[in-house]
Every structure is written in structure tokens, then in C-alpha cells.
Design an enzyme around this catalytic site. Sequence first.
Site, short mmCIF file in Angstrom:
data_model
loop_
_atom_site.label_atom_id
_atom_site.label_comp_id
_atom_site.label_asym_id
_atom_site.label_seq_id
_atom_site.Cartn_x
_atom_site.Cartn_y
_atom_site.Cartn_z
CD GLN A 147 -2.62 1.10 2.69
OE1 GLN A 147 -2.34 0.30 3.59
NE2 GLN A 147 -3.67 1.87 2.74
CD GLU A 149 -6.47 -0.40 6.57
OE1 GLU A 149 -6.71 0.73 6.11
OE2 GLU A 149 -5.36 -0.74 7.02
C1 LIG Z 1 3.21 -0.92 11.56
C2 LIG Z 1 2.83 0.12 10.54
C3 LIG Z 1 2.57 -0.28 9.25
C4 LIG Z 1 2.22 0.69 8.29
N1 LIG Z 1 2.02 0.27 7.01
C5 LIG Z 1 1.74 1.20 6.05
C6 LIG Z 1 1.60 0.81 4.68
O1 LIG Z 1 1.71 -0.37 4.33
N2 LIG Z 1 1.35 1.76 3.76
C7 LIG Z 1 1.19 3.08 4.10
O2 LIG Z 1 0.93 3.88 3.22
N3 LIG Z 1 1.35 3.49 5.37
C8 LIG Z 1 1.62 2.58 6.36
N4 LIG Z 1 1.79 2.98 7.67
C9 LIG Z 1 1.76 4.43 7.97
C10 LIG Z 1 0.56 4.87 8.75
O3 LIG Z 1 -0.59 4.90 7.94
C11 LIG Z 1 0.91 6.26 9.34
O4 LIG Z 1 1.91 6.05 10.30
C12 LIG Z 1 -0.28 6.92 9.98
O5 LIG Z 1 -1.23 7.30 9.02
C13 LIG Z 1 0.15 8.18 10.78
O6 LIG Z 1 0.90 9.03 9.98
P1 LIG Z 1 2.35 9.55 10.45
O7 LIG Z 1 3.14 8.39 10.89
O8 LIG Z 1 2.87 10.41 9.36
O9 LIG Z 1 2.08 10.42 11.75
P2 LIG Z 1 1.55 11.94 11.79
O10 LIG Z 1 0.39 12.07 10.87
O11 LIG Z 1 2.71 12.84 11.59
O12 LIG Z 1 1.03 12.04 13.28
C14 LIG Z 1 1.91 12.27 14.40
C15 LIG Z 1 1.04 12.43 15.64
O13 LIG Z 1 0.20 13.60 15.49
C16 LIG Z 1 -1.16 13.24 15.66
N5 LIG Z 1 -2.00 14.03 14.74
C17 LIG Z 1 -1.78 14.24 13.43
N6 LIG Z 1 -2.77 14.98 12.89
C18 LIG Z 1 -3.65 15.23 13.90
C19 LIG Z 1 -4.89 15.94 13.98
N7 LIG Z 1 -5.41 16.52 12.91
N8 LIG Z 1 -5.52 15.97 15.19
C20 LIG Z 1 -5.00 15.36 16.28
N9 LIG Z 1 -3.81 14.69 16.26
C21 LIG Z 1 -3.16 14.62 15.10
C22 LIG Z 1 -1.24 11.77 15.31
O14 LIG Z 1 -2.36 11.13 15.91
C23 LIG Z 1 0.08 11.26 15.86
O15 LIG Z 1 -0.03 11.01 17.23
C24 LIG Z 1 2.14 2.05 8.65
C25 LIG Z 1 2.40 2.45 9.96
C26 LIG Z 1 2.75 1.50 10.90
C27 LIG Z 1 3.04 1.95 12.30
#
Ligand SMILES: Cc1cc2nc3c(=O)[nH]c(=O)nc-3n(C[C@H](O)[C@H](O)[C@H](O)COP(=O)(O)OP(=O)(O)OC[C@H]3O[C@@H](n4cnc5c(N)ncnc54)[C@H](O)[C@@H]3O)c2cc1C
Length: 397
Positions: free
Chosen positions: A131, A251
Site C-alpha cells: 500500500q 480495511e
Molecule cells: C506498523 C505500521 C505499518 C504501516 N504500514 C503502512 C503501509 O503499508 N502503507 C502506508 O501507506 N502506510 C503505512 N503505515 C503508515 C501509517 O498509515 C501512518 O503512520 C499513519 O497514518 C500516521 O501518519 P504519520 O506516521 O505520518 O504520523 P503523523 O500524521 O505525523 O502524526 C503524528 C502524531 O500527530 C497526531 N495528529 C496528526 N494529525 C492530527 C490531527 N489533525 N488531530 C490530532 N492529532 C493529530 C497523530 O495522531 C500522531 O499522534 C504504517 C504504519 C505502521 C506503524
Amino acid sequence: MRISFSAEDEAFRAEVAAWLADNLCGEFEALRFRGGPGDEHSFPEERKAWERKLAEGGWTCVGWAPEHGGRGLSISQQVIFHEEYARAGGPGRMGHIGEGLAGPTIAAFGNDEQKRRFLPGIVSGRELWCQGYSEPGAGSDLAAVKTRAVLDETSGKWRISGQKVWTSLAHESDWCFVIARTEPGSVGHQGLSFLLVPMRQAGITVRPIEQMTGTSEFNEVFFDDAETDAANILGAPGDGWKIAMALLGFERGVSTLGQQMQFHNELDEIIRIARSNGAANDPLLRQRIAQAWGGLRILRYHALRMLSGAQDGSLRREAMVYKLAWSSWHAELGKLAMDVLGPQAEILDEAPYGLNRLQAMFLFTRSDTIYGGTNEIQRNIIAERALGMPREPRPRA
Ligand SMILES: Cc1cc2nc3c(=O)[nH]c(=O)nc-3n(C[C@H](O)[C@H](O)[C@H](O)COP(=O)(O)OP(=O)(O)OC[C@H]3O[C@@H](n4cnc5c(N)ncnc54)[C@H](O)[C@@H]3O)c2cc1C
């Protein structure tokens, strides 16, 4: 919502159990109870062979419509399949992103040619998917993706440049569904497209990210003028956001039942250890174990209620609560496992990362409240869409 099993269902249960008993043995015996969260790196080649074995028996994509190559099982029979799979110790599925996400999305939005090209590879367990959503600057705020794709009319190819991150199983995958910006200068939800991109090509570099389990389930993926055929776009250019959101709806679908059965196995193991090491006599741990057991029952009924509605990728109220509920429950289960293990939880068999199953589970559960939409984002969705509260202020583009 009422779920009960007819005599026909029970006959089906016996059929599933018999097939698993006859096939999850011999060369596949070592895979029993392996490949779950925190253990996804184990036995990749054997688990790919297991995918093909399942397919030969007709046990992949069991809920898909027969016209798409599935078995068209009823919800109760899908429940039975997942129950028996978990009971037999069926290994973590390498094909789950194709079966649970890519396939249903292609079936819903693809044209006939795309369905003919891509669905059989998923059903046969021969083509694995990953993905390509998240990017370094676009996770929760997915609409901020910067990966670009340009249609080169001369070669008849989309040319893709950019970077994805946290891409689970990219290193094992044959195809990736990629959200890319195809309208130059567009911002936010506009101008995005949903492309199907072959992973094995010179323009794609996959770099593993080491997790705190010491293993690498996910990766950075770099697209440097990578290409895919002009025809490999789902819907029209600009439909990417709509399709990406529908996929997230899938999902939350039936695959969650398989996940619950695996939770069941983990809780059983915790209870077994608590009985044998005396933790079951600790009044506070007993309380937490009973609470975990009750919580899992509630999750099960909630999932069944959610699944008794339409499975069209739309986001229903039950589904809004579900991710928040299971991820929080599972994160607590990880902590409970460590407390039940006691001091042994902090001892590793071998340096640096000889984790046992519950240690790996505990570490992996730290990510449950992040992937597939963080808990904060889930609460925002509930506040805005279920409770009708004002939208939270968004930063200006
Ligand atoms: C084990 C694992 C597998 C994954 N596999 C995939 C995959 O196969 N493909 C893929 O595309 N992605 C994958 N991901 C990524 C996952 O979708 C993202 O980590 C997730 O969407 C969060 O984005 P970020 O890590 O950029 O955190 P950020 O969006 O930067 O968030 C950081 C923190 O800020 C908070 N935050 C952000 N925006 C807001 C808001 N508007 N209001 C309140 N709080 C907020 C979040 O809750 C979090 O605590 C995976 C992640 C993990 C951990």
C-alpha cells in the site's frame, strides 16, 4: 444482529478444519502460529508457498464474489473460516493487502480488463501487494502527498517520482497501489490518482526500516522515474481521493475477524501462562485478564454488527468506533502480557532481538494505535462525522 450457525454451517466448519488438518502439516508444520504481528518477517518463502497452497484448496478470498474468483461465503461462514484458521494456528497471511484492500478496490472501481488482469493473481496467491499511501510529509494528512505521476503519451506509461514510507511488505510485493498527484499544481484532495504500479523495476528502490522488534516489516520506497502502463489507473485521473477513502473502508471489513481470532490465541496464551506462573493469583492481574476477555467479546459482537451491513467500502458509524476500540484493547493486551510474564518479560533469549511471541506482540502493539489511522484521527472522525461537531481547523495549504 443475530449470528447463529446452521447444520450446513457446521458441516462447513468440519470441512475447513479437515482441510487445515490435512494441509497445515509436513513442510508447513513450522508455520503454525507464526507470521503474526511482530513476527511478520518469519518464513517469508514458506508463507508464500502456503498462500499458493490455500489457493489450490480454494481458501483465499473466501468472501469475494464467485465472479471475481472468490467463494462468495456468507458472513457466518467467513466467521467460521477465520475461527478454524486461527484454531489450527494458520500463519499470518502474506496476501492480506491484496485480498483485503487491493482486490475489493479493483473489483469496485476497476474496468473489466483490470479485473481480468489483477484479481486472478490475488486469488491464486501468486501476486502480492503493498500500500503506497504514506509519505514523509503525509500520514494523517494523507491529502498532502507529493509523489507525482505524469502520463508520457509517447511511451504510453505513467512516470512516477517521489517517496513513500512505512510501506508494509514492499520488499515482498509484486505490485503497489500508489496515491500520486497527476494534476500539476493541485493541492489537497484534488488532482490525485490511484495507480497500480509493478514493484520489480529499475525505477523503484525499497529500503527496509528497522523496527524496535529488530525486524523490518515495513520500508521506505523511492520512485525515480518509475513507470506503469497508462491503463493501470483505477477510475479517471483525479478520482484518487475517492478511491483511496473507499479502500480504507474495506480495511475495516471482514478481515478484522481473522485478526480477532489471532487476539484470541494471544489472550489464551496469556491465560495459560498466568495459570502456570502464579500470575492468576494476583488480584489485580486477574481483574485485568477478565477485563481483556470481556473486551474481546464486545469487540467480536461489534465486528459482527458492523459486518451485517453493506460491505461496499462506505464508512458506517460502527466502523468509525471499531479501529479505535480494537487498537486500544490490543495495546492494553500487550501491556498485560508483559505484566503476566513478570520479570521474564525483560529477559531476551539471545542478543540482540531473540524476542518470544508475547514480547514481539507487546512491541508491535505500540503501533496499533498509529497505522490505519491514528487514535487521534479516529476520534476526530467520530467527532465530526458521527457527532456533527465543527471540523477542526485545518492549516492553510
Ligand atoms: C506498523 C505500521 C505499518 C504501516 N504500514 C503502512 C503501509 O503499508 N502503507 C502506508 O501507506 N502506510 C503505512 N503505515 C503508515 C501509517 O498509515 C501512518 O503512520 C499513519 O497514518 C500516521 O501518519 P504519520 O506516521 O505520518 O504520523 P503523523 O500524521 O505525523 O502524526 C503524528 C502524531 O500527530 C497526531 N495528529 C496528526 N494529525 C492530527 C490531527 N489533525 N488531530 C490530532 N492529532 C493529530 C497523530 O495522531 C500522531 O499522534 C504504517 C504504519 C505502521 C506503524
